[in-house]
Scaffold this active site. Structure first.
Site, PDB file in Angstrom:
ATOM      1  CE1 TYR A 124      -3.532   2.723   1.055  1.00  0.00           C
ATOM      2  CE2 TYR A 124      -1.884   3.368   2.679  1.00  0.00           C
ATOM      3  CZ  TYR A 124      -3.050   3.624   1.988  1.00  0.00           C
ATOM      4  OH  TYR A 124      -3.730   4.789   2.234  1.00  0.00           O
ATOM      5  CG  HIS A 125       2.373   4.908  -2.820  1.00  0.00           C
ATOM      6  ND1 HIS A 125       2.452   6.126  -2.182  1.00  0.00           N
ATOM      7  CD2 HIS A 125       3.379   4.900  -3.741  1.00  0.00           C
ATOM      8  CE1 HIS A 125       3.450   6.826  -2.697  1.00  0.00           C
ATOM      9  NE2 HIS A 125       4.028   6.104  -3.644  1.00  0.00           N
ATOM     10  N   GLY A 126       1.453   4.852   0.963  1.00  0.00           N
ATOM     11  CA  GLY A 126       1.012   5.928   1.834  1.00  0.00           C
ATOM     12  C   GLY A 126       1.326   7.281   1.228  1.00  0.00           C
ATOM     13  N   GLY A 193       0.656   3.472  -6.628  1.00  0.00           N
ATOM     14  CA  GLY A 193       1.561   4.539  -6.990  1.00  0.00           C
ATOM     15  C   GLY A 193       1.178   5.894  -6.419  1.00  0.00           C
ATOM     16  CD  GLU A 196      -2.766   2.526  -2.730  1.00  0.00           C
ATOM     17  OE1 GLU A 196      -3.727   1.802  -3.050  1.00  0.00           O
ATOM     18  OE2 GLU A 196      -1.623   2.084  -2.492  1.00  0.00           O
TER      19      GLU A 196
END
Length: 324
Positions: A124-126, A193, A196
């Site tokens: 997951y991209h924070g 990417g 997100e």
């Protein structure tokens, strides 16, 4: 001749606009006012909005400068795979890992799920991929293992390219990715990417497009996919400006980066799920969906939603991880 007519028309329109502006404001000499503006103040607003990125960029520039001196001192003329680069990688790894321990009490749960051979870590991209950076550092500092990372080609700017190369960032073409995997390395990819990173929120919704490139790479290289999720990542850093207009602008340019704030010393725990094995009977679309569900399962199990900064700070005092 056409250019001359166009220039004259523009000049006439500009003169009319300035005249109207003078009448409306009551200023007799706008030129005097404009000359009194210090260019620094014009740059101040974007500098304040993007101060975190400015700091990260300057830190990377400084690191690249140090690495350049190291390169010249040791006469490194070969590729980035030269063994002489191992020591700088260790320095960077230990520095980043120490920061993670002190500032975030960083932990990794499920390290045993990483294969000894190649594989793709999907995460997951924070708002800022600090968790992934900490994982890269921990793997290298403690295991001596490189985790290569897919990065946007526009990140390889002059002044920072060397440090990105040294820590294993690559442009995410299919050829590059398969080559890394064929050499037996791990590769990290965030399918969501920048989209997100910009537009997900404290509910940790996965914002993936319709692309299945990472899944196709896994099928072509015949490697497993390992899901990863980090608890409280959105409480460490958050983005501002998630408006429809800016989302529309991002979709048109794919370059928009929203301002972020944070740096809060919240508890960060990275959970590495069980690998999704290579299955030649799966299509890229089916494999991508399995990877997405696996990350959502980790999120649902370990992340309280919506995220809360104060709660994430209090979790620094928990000695053991809890299922949520």
């Amino acid at each position: 001749m056409a250019a001359s007519i166009s220039d004259t028309s523009w000049l006439q329109n500009s003169t009319l606009f300035i005249h109207m502006l003078k009448n409306w404001t009551g200023f007799e000499d706008l030129g005097e006012y404009a000359s009194s503006i210090n260019p620094f103040w014009i740059l101040l607003l974007p500098m304040l909005l993007y101060h975190s990125y400015c700091f990260i960029f300057l830190l990377n520039c400084f690191t690249s400068f140090v690495l350049y001196i190291y390169k010249k001192k040791h006469n490194i003329s070969g590729s980035i795979y030269d063994p002489l680069w191992e020591k700088p990688r260790q320095w960077i790894g230990h520095f980043v890992e120490t920061f993670g321990k002190i500032w975030h009490g960083y932990e990794v749960i499920g390290m045993e799920n990483l294969p000894k051979g190649p594989g793709i870590i999907v995460f997951y991209h924070g708002a800022f991929v600090l968790d992934y950076i900490l994982l890269v550092a921990r793997l290298y500092a403690q295991k001596g293992r490189s985790l290569y990372s897919v990065a946007h080609r526009d990140m390889f700017l002059p002044g920072v390219k060397l440090v990105l190369d040294v820590v294993g960032c690559i442009v995410g073409t299919k050829v590059n990715c398969v080559e890394i995997l064929k050499k037996g390395h791990l590769l990290g990819i965030a399918p969501g990417g920048l989209r997100e990173g910009n537009f997900s929120d404290e509910y940790y919704s996965l914002v993936w497009g319709s692309g299945t490139g990472f899944a196709q790479v896994a099928l072509d290289a015949k490697v497993p996919i390992i899901p990863m999720f980090t608890q409280n990542l959105r409480e460490a850093y958050r983005t501002v400006g998630k408006t429809r207009l800016l989302k529309w602008l991002y979709e048109r340019t794919k370059l928009l980066v929203l301002p972020l704030y944070g740096g809060f010393p919240v508890k960060l725990r990275t959970y590495i799920g069980e690998p999704i094995p290579y299955d030649p009977n799966l299509t890229a679309k089916e494999l991508a969906e399995k990877a997405k569900i696996a990350i959502e399962d980790l999120r649902n199990k370990y992340q309280k939603r919506p995220g809360n900064i104060l709660r994430a700070l209090s979790e620094r005092f928990y000695k053991h991880h809890k299922n949520n």
